[in-house]
Structure formats: C-alpha cells, structure tokens
Write an enzyme that holds these catalytic residues in place. Structure first.
Site, mmCIF file in Angstrom:
data_model
loop_
_atom_site.group_PDB
_atom_site.id
_atom_site.type_symbol
_atom_site.label_atom_id
_atom_site.label_comp_id
_atom_site.label_asym_id
_atom_site.label_seq_id
_atom_site.Cartn_x
_atom_site.Cartn_y
_atom_site.Cartn_z
ATOM 1 C CG MET A 1 4.086 -13.732 11.177
ATOM 2 S SD MET A 1 4.197 -13.380 12.941
ATOM 3 C CE MET A 1 5.016 -11.799 12.901
ATOM 4 N NE ARG A 2 -0.478 -12.518 5.686
ATOM 5 C CZ ARG A 2 -0.151 -11.767 4.650
ATOM 6 N NH1 ARG A 2 -0.615 -10.537 4.527
ATOM 7 N NH2 ARG A 2 0.653 -12.230 3.725
ATOM 8 C CG ASN B 1 -1.253 -14.305 18.826
ATOM 9 O OD1 ASN B 1 -0.651 -15.021 18.033
ATOM 10 N ND2 ASN B 1 -0.903 -13.048 19.043
ATOM 11 C CG HIS C 1 2.753 -10.294 21.547
ATOM 12 N ND1 HIS C 1 2.698 -9.798 20.256
ATOM 13 C CD2 HIS C 1 3.443 -9.386 22.272
ATOM 14 C CE1 HIS C 1 3.317 -8.631 20.227
ATOM 15 N NE2 HIS C 1 3.779 -8.355 21.437
HETATM 16 C C1 GRF Z 1 7.378 -16.377 17.700
HETATM 17 O O1 GRF Z 1 8.371 -15.569 18.300
HETATM 18 C C2 GRF Z 1 6.003 -15.869 18.044
HETATM 19 O O2 GRF Z 1 5.909 -15.288 19.315
HETATM 20 C C3 GRF Z 1 5.809 -14.808 16.986
HETATM 21 O O3 GRF Z 1 6.389 -15.335 15.826
HETATM 22 C C4 GRF Z 1 7.404 -16.269 16.178
HETATM 23 C C5 GRF Z 1 7.035 -17.558 15.502
HETATM 24 O O4 GRF Z 1 8.013 -18.531 15.608
HETATM 25 N N1 GRF Z 1 4.424 -14.443 16.868
HETATM 26 P P1 GRF Z 1 7.741 -20.022 15.131
HETATM 27 O O5 GRF Z 1 7.175 -19.953 13.713
HETATM 28 O O6 GRF Z 1 6.782 -20.657 16.093
HETATM 29 O O7 GRF Z 1 9.093 -20.675 15.150
#
Ligand code: GRF
Length: 240
Positions: A135-136, A157, A159
C-alpha cells in the site's frame, strides 16, 4: 519443463494474494518461485504466510521512517545517488499544485525508505517484483533502480478495480459508491504514475443490486487470486 522465474514480493497486510501466488508456485501451476517477501508494515499476517512457506522475509518500517523524517531530513540521510531535480521531473504521483516543500519532503522521505528496500532486494537476483497488496506508492528513485533494462517493466501490481476506472487506494469502495453493476481487478506494470502502467490482465464480476461493499470485496478477491498467478505466468512466458 520451462525455467522458473525468480519473483520478489512486497506486501503490507494479510497477504491473500501472496498466498495465491505461493500456492501456484508450490503446485507448479506457474513457472515461478518466490525469492523473498518484504513488508512496509511489521507483524502482518502476510509475513507469517511467507515464513510458513520457508520464504525469506524482511521489513522496512515506512511509518517509522516517515516519522523520523518529520523531525528533519539532512542531506546525509539521503541515498548518495538521489537527485531531487531528476525525480521531480519524472514523478507523476503528486500533482504539481502541491507546494515544492511538500513534494520534496514526500520524495525525499520515500527515497530514504526505498533505499532500504533496495538494499534488501539487491541480495536477490529477481526477474520480477510483484506488489501484492503493497500500500505504498513507489517513486522514480526506486522504479529506475529495479527497471534497469530500458523499456522493460519488472514491477507488477494488482489493483482492485477495472482500470483506468477508479485508480487510488479504495478501488472496490469507489466501484460500490459509484453504483457500478460490474466490478473487477487489474494487474498492471508499474510506471511513474499511480495505477497508470500498461495493463497485463483483468477479471470482472457482476454486482447484484443487494450486494454490500463486503460482498464486492469478497467477489473481487476471488478474481484477484486467479488473475495474479496467470499474469505472472504470462510474464514468465515472455522470458522462456
Ligand atoms: C487487494 O484487494 C489488492 O487488490 C489491494 O489490496 C488488497 C490486498 O489484499 N491492493 P491481500 O493482502 O492480498 O489479502
């Protein structure tokens, strides 16, 4: 049998996408193996998942780094090869309306954290870096030091929306609030913008009238777990 590609993973949380990739590697449904899992967040479940699968892990504690940067950044804190003007001219993450001071704090503090990530990652010879719920945002400082072959993207990535709709941190939330009848997820390469890089694959699902945000997240994650390993295989096929 095709040669396995070496994949590094970065996470921030629960790591269910990471788990889907680990499982796909272990049951040989993709030609890949995970070399390491790094997190910006200590103590998250995703790190445990990696350790359980005997994968090396490390943490670069971004919150802690950004907090210490708020006390002041000296030039000696910055990576030796950091060039603010160059990064400013490349970055497309922060609008140029932001004050120069805010923007330079953002880019400098991220580069300090990214240098620590690079120091960890450089110990491995990876073909691909996957962001699995990391998340960065990554700045051009980091991206240019991973994408070392011109024109070849090496960072992927996932999304939680059908890009180019709903970039940003809350793809499923934005999909729900807009009242969309179709939701989805996208795997794309990382470029200098936020969620703007070339699309590798997408999966969609229907949203029923009475679906809650939670229902949408659940439907979306199931699609993500299918999509991410498929996109890694697509990348592996280009190298094999
Ligand atoms: C997922 O929905 C991904 O698309 C988003 O963050 C969430 C991560 O879930 N970027 P996890 O940590 O893989 O369970």
């Amino acid at each position: 049998m095709a040669k396995k590609i070496n994949v590094g993973a970065l996470i921030s949380g629960g790591g269910t996408n990471l788990q889907a990739i680990i499982d796909a590697c272990l049951n040989n449904s993709i030609d890949a193996e995970i070399a390491f899992t790094g997190s910006d967040n200590p103590g998250v479940k995703g790190l445990e998942r990696a350790q359980k699968a005997d994968i090396d892990t490390f943490v670069v504690d971004y919150s802690h780094i950004v907090q210490s940067c708020k006390k002041g950044i000296n030039d000696t804190d910055l990576p030796e090869d950091f060039n603010l003007e160059e990064i400013l001219s490349k970055q497309q993450l922060v609008s140029t309306d932001a004050s120069k001071e805010q923007l330079s704090f953002f880019l400098k503090s991220r580069a300090i954290a990214e240098k620590k990530l690079l120091d960890q990652i450089r110990a491995y010879d990876i073909d691909l870096l996957v962001l699995a719920g990391f998340m960065r945002v990554l700045t051009p400082y980091f991206i240019d030091r991973v994408n070392t072959s011109p024109g070849k993207y090496k960072i992927m990535n996932i999304h939680p929306a059908l890009l180019p709709s709903f970039p940003g941190t809350d793809g499923y939330g934005d999909t729900f609030r807009y009242g969309c009848k179709i939701g989805g997820c996208t795997v794309h390469f990382i470029d200098y913008g936020e969620d703007t890089g070339p699309i590798i694959g997408q999966k969609a699902f229907e949203i029923e009238d009475n679906d809650t945000l939670d229902d949408i997240k659940k439907k979306g994650l199931v699609k993500e777990w299918e999509l991410y390993p498929q996109c890694i295989q697509k990348f592996a096929d280009t190298l094999n």
